[in-house]
Motif scaffolding. Structure first.
Motif, PDB file in Angstrom:
ATOM      1  N   LEU A  40       0.887  -1.021   0.172  1.00  0.00           N
ATOM      2  CA  LEU A  40      -0.130  -0.150  -0.217  1.00  0.00           C
ATOM      3  C   LEU A  40       0.847   1.167  -0.469  1.00  0.00           C
ATOM      4  N   CYS A  41       1.925   1.019   1.168  1.00  0.00           N
ATOM      5  CA  CYS A  41       2.706   1.969   1.169  1.00  0.00           C
ATOM      6  C   CYS A  41       3.565   3.027  -0.135  1.00  0.00           C
ATOM      7  N   ASP A  42       4.086   1.542  -1.300  1.00  0.00           N
ATOM      8  CA  ASP A  42       4.687   1.706  -2.598  1.00  0.00           C
ATOM      9  C   ASP A  42       3.528   2.313  -3.215  1.00  0.00           C
ATOM     10  N   GLN A  43       2.589   2.404  -3.721  1.00  0.00           N
ATOM     11  CA  GLN A  43       1.531   2.706  -4.204  1.00  0.00           C
ATOM     12  C   GLN A  43       0.832   3.591  -3.909  1.00  0.00           C
ATOM     13  N   MET A  44       1.268   4.035  -2.178  1.00  0.00           N
ATOM     14  CA  MET A  44       0.915   5.503  -1.956  1.00  0.00           C
ATOM     15  C   MET A  44       2.120   6.995  -2.894  1.00  0.00           C
ATOM     16  N   GLN A  45       2.778   5.985  -2.972  1.00  0.00           N
ATOM     17  CA  GLN A  45       4.277   7.156  -3.368  1.00  0.00           C
ATOM     18  C   GLN A  45       4.016   7.710  -4.829  1.00  0.00           C
ATOM     19  N   GLU A  46       3.243   7.089  -5.415  1.00  0.00           N
ATOM     20  CA  GLU A  46       3.302   7.098  -7.040  1.00  0.00           C
ATOM     21  C   GLU A  46       2.002   7.928  -7.220  1.00  0.00           C
ATOM     22  N   VAL A  47       1.557   8.235  -5.820  1.00  0.00           N
ATOM     23  CA  VAL A  47       0.265   9.811  -5.949  1.00  0.00           C
ATOM     24  C   VAL A  47       0.765  10.858  -4.955  1.00  0.00           C
ATOM     25  N   ASP A  48       2.212  10.829  -4.767  1.00  0.00           N
ATOM     26  CA  ASP A  48       3.137  11.872  -3.411  1.00  0.00           C
ATOM     27  C   ASP A  48       2.263  11.590  -1.804  1.00  0.00           C
ATOM     28  N   GLU A  49       1.593  10.276  -2.113  1.00  0.00           N
ATOM     29  CA  GLU A  49       1.624  10.243  -0.263  1.00  0.00           C
ATOM     30  C   GLU A  49       2.305   9.462   0.085  1.00  0.00           C
ATOM     31  N   GLU A  50       2.829   9.599   1.577  1.00  0.00           N
ATOM     32  CA  GLU A  50       3.894   8.794   2.234  1.00  0.00           C
ATOM     33  C   GLU A  50       3.288   7.982   3.555  1.00  0.00           C
ATOM     34  N   CYS A  51       2.851   6.994   3.731  1.00  0.00           N
ATOM     35  CA  CYS A  51       2.873   6.458   5.178  1.00  0.00           C
ATOM     36  C   CYS A  51       3.993   6.753   6.516  1.00  0.00           C
ATOM     37  N   PRO A  52       3.155   6.950   7.287  1.00  0.00           N
ATOM     38  CA  PRO A  52       2.019   7.385   7.748  1.00  0.00           C
ATOM     39  C   PRO A  52       0.890   6.987   7.084  1.00  0.00           C
ATOM     40  N   LEU A  53       0.177   7.150   6.834  1.00  0.00           N
ATOM     41  CA  LEU A  53      -1.262   7.841   6.769  1.00  0.00           C
ATOM     42  C   LEU A  53      -2.188   7.801   7.734  1.00  0.00           C
ATOM     43  N   SER A  54      -3.373   9.135   8.099  1.00  0.00           N
ATOM     44  CA  SER A  54      -4.045   8.986   8.995  1.00  0.00           C
ATOM     45  C   SER A  54      -5.054  10.038   8.836  1.00  0.00           C
ATOM     46  N   GLY A  55      -5.941  10.453   9.419  1.00  0.00           N
ATOM     47  CA  GLY A  55      -6.882  11.922   9.008  1.00  0.00           C
ATOM     48  C   GLY A  55      -7.850  11.321   7.737  1.00  0.00           C
ATOM     49  N   VAL A  56      -8.001  12.735   7.084  1.00  0.00           N
ATOM     50  CA  VAL A  56      -8.605  12.951   6.225  1.00  0.00           C
ATOM     51  C   VAL A  56      -7.669  12.599   4.889  1.00  0.00           C
ATOM     52  N   LYS A  57      -8.499  12.304   3.736  1.00  0.00           N
ATOM     53  CA  LYS A  57      -7.253  11.836   2.488  1.00  0.00           C
ATOM     54  C   LYS A  57      -8.949  12.781   1.281  1.00  0.00           C
ATOM     55  N   ASP A  58      -8.289  13.436   0.144  1.00  0.00           N
ATOM     56  CA  ASP A  58      -9.062  13.851  -0.867  1.00  0.00           C
ATOM     57  C   ASP A  58      -8.641  13.776  -1.569  1.00  0.00           C
ATOM     58  N   PHE A  59      -9.427  12.635  -2.642  1.00  0.00           N
ATOM     59  CA  PHE A  59      -8.323  13.047  -4.261  1.00  0.00           C
ATOM     60  C   PHE A  59      -9.437  13.354  -5.042  1.00  0.00           C
ATOM     61  N   THR A  60      -8.224  13.028  -6.269  1.00  0.00           N
ATOM     62  CA  THR A  60      -8.831  13.682  -7.457  1.00  0.00           C
ATOM     63  C   THR A  60      -8.041  12.277  -8.477  1.00  0.00           C
ATOM     64  N   LYS A  61      -8.555  11.811  -8.986  1.00  0.00           N
ATOM     65  CA  LYS A  61      -7.350  10.890 -10.300  1.00  0.00           C
ATOM     66  C   LYS A  61      -7.868  10.246 -11.598  1.00  0.00           C
ATOM     67  N   GLU A  62      -7.554  10.688 -12.242  1.00  0.00           N
ATOM     68  CA  GLU A  62      -7.604  10.108 -14.193  1.00  0.00           C
ATOM     69  C   GLU A  62      -7.238   9.018 -14.653  1.00  0.00           C
ATOM     70  N   VAL A  63      -8.043   8.279 -14.761  1.00  0.00           N
ATOM     71  CA  VAL A  63      -7.056   6.703 -15.426  1.00  0.00           C
ATOM     72  C   VAL A  63      -7.620   7.112 -16.974  1.00  0.00           C
ATOM     73  N   SER A  64      -7.306   6.268 -17.987  1.00  0.00           N
ATOM     74  CA  SER A  64      -7.510   6.138 -19.262  1.00  0.00           C
ATOM     75  C   SER A  64      -8.132   4.582 -19.458  1.00  0.00           C
ATOM     76  N   LEU A  65      -9.266   4.286 -20.094  1.00  0.00           N
ATOM     77  CA  LEU A  65      -9.381   2.589 -19.326  1.00  0.00           C
ATOM     78  C   LEU A  65      -9.433   1.991 -21.445  1.00  0.00           C
ATOM     79  N   PRO A  66      -8.730   1.247 -21.652  1.00  0.00           N
ATOM     80  CA  PRO A  66      -7.784   1.134 -23.034  1.00  0.00           C
ATOM     81  C   PRO A  66      -9.934   0.045 -23.627  1.00  0.00           C
ATOM     82  N   LYS A  67      -9.908   0.900 -25.430  1.00  0.00           N
ATOM     83  CA  LYS A  67     -11.199   0.225 -25.505  1.00  0.00           C
ATOM     84  C   LYS A  67     -10.593  -1.110 -25.870  1.00  0.00           C
ATOM     85  N   GLU A  68      -9.697  -1.875 -26.147  1.00  0.00           N
ATOM     86  CA  GLU A  68      -9.149  -3.198 -26.647  1.00  0.00           C
ATOM     87  C   GLU A  68      -9.865  -4.221 -25.057  1.00  0.00           C
ATOM     88  N   ILE A  69     -10.868  -4.135 -24.083  1.00  0.00           N
ATOM     89  CA  ILE A  69     -10.902  -4.398 -23.071  1.00  0.00           C
ATOM     90  C   ILE A  69     -12.523  -5.224 -23.766  1.00  0.00           C
TER      91      ILE A  69
END
Ligand SMILES: *[C@@H]1O[C@H](CO)[C@@H](O)[C@H](O)[C@H]1NC(C)=O
Length: 166
Positions: free
Chosen positions: A109-138
């Protein structure tokens, strides 16, 4: 837009990047106990009563909801880590296509967090927006997704699932 984090986008990102498949649609929600619905515009359900989870999810909003392949997807989420989450926390992620397991993996989990500029330890309120794209080949069909998130001491942070039809 500042990329902060919560569990759900991680699950989305992890599932999308590790499998190139995407996941969620609203079709099956009515089959599931409404009290387990994740708040907001999304097709997610909790695996069990979220009162016992460390992460309290305020909302998860997907646009579009349900997601559509070949398009962008905006994920907005807010939640409260009611206890401090330290290094060693992990996400157990499985994605099935029909009866076939596409992904069955454990991600730090903490490694994944680093990719979005968050670090462990995690506590309190977290708010986020993320954009992803979904391949049309699904490939069309039924997808089942389960994300089970634990602290290093095996305390439940959250558990989410969804059924998608593409
Ligand atoms: C977040 O959780 C903590 C611990 O339970 C609580 O004290 C705090 O009020 C919560 N914050 C919000 C905004 O709900």
């Amino acid at each position: 837009m500042r990329p902060t984090i919560s569990i759900v986008p991680l699950v989305f990102s992890a599932a999308v990047t590790s499998s190139s498949f995407s996941l969620f649609s609203n079709d099956q929600k009515t089959l599931v106990d409404d009290s387990l619905s994740v708040p907001g515009e999304n097709p997610l359900n909790f695996c069990a009563d979220p009162a016992d989870y460390i992460l309290t999810i305020d909302h998860v909003d997907l646009d579009p909801n349900p997601p559509e392949k070949g398009k962008g997807l905006t994920i907005k989420a807010k939640g409260n880590f009611t206890e401090e989450v330290e290094k060693g926390a992990y996400i157990g992620l499985s994605v099935k296509y029909g009866l076939i397991t596409l992904v069955n993996t454990k991600a730090d989990l903490c490694d994944q967090m680093q990719e979005v500029d968050e670090e462990c330890p995690l506590s309190g309120v977290k708010d986020f927006t993320k954009e992803v794209s979904l391949p049309k080949e699904i490939p069309g069909g039924k997808y089942t997704v389960l994300a089970d998130v634990y602290t290093k001491d095996e305390k439940k942070i959250t558990c989410l699932n969804a059924i998608a039809h593409f």
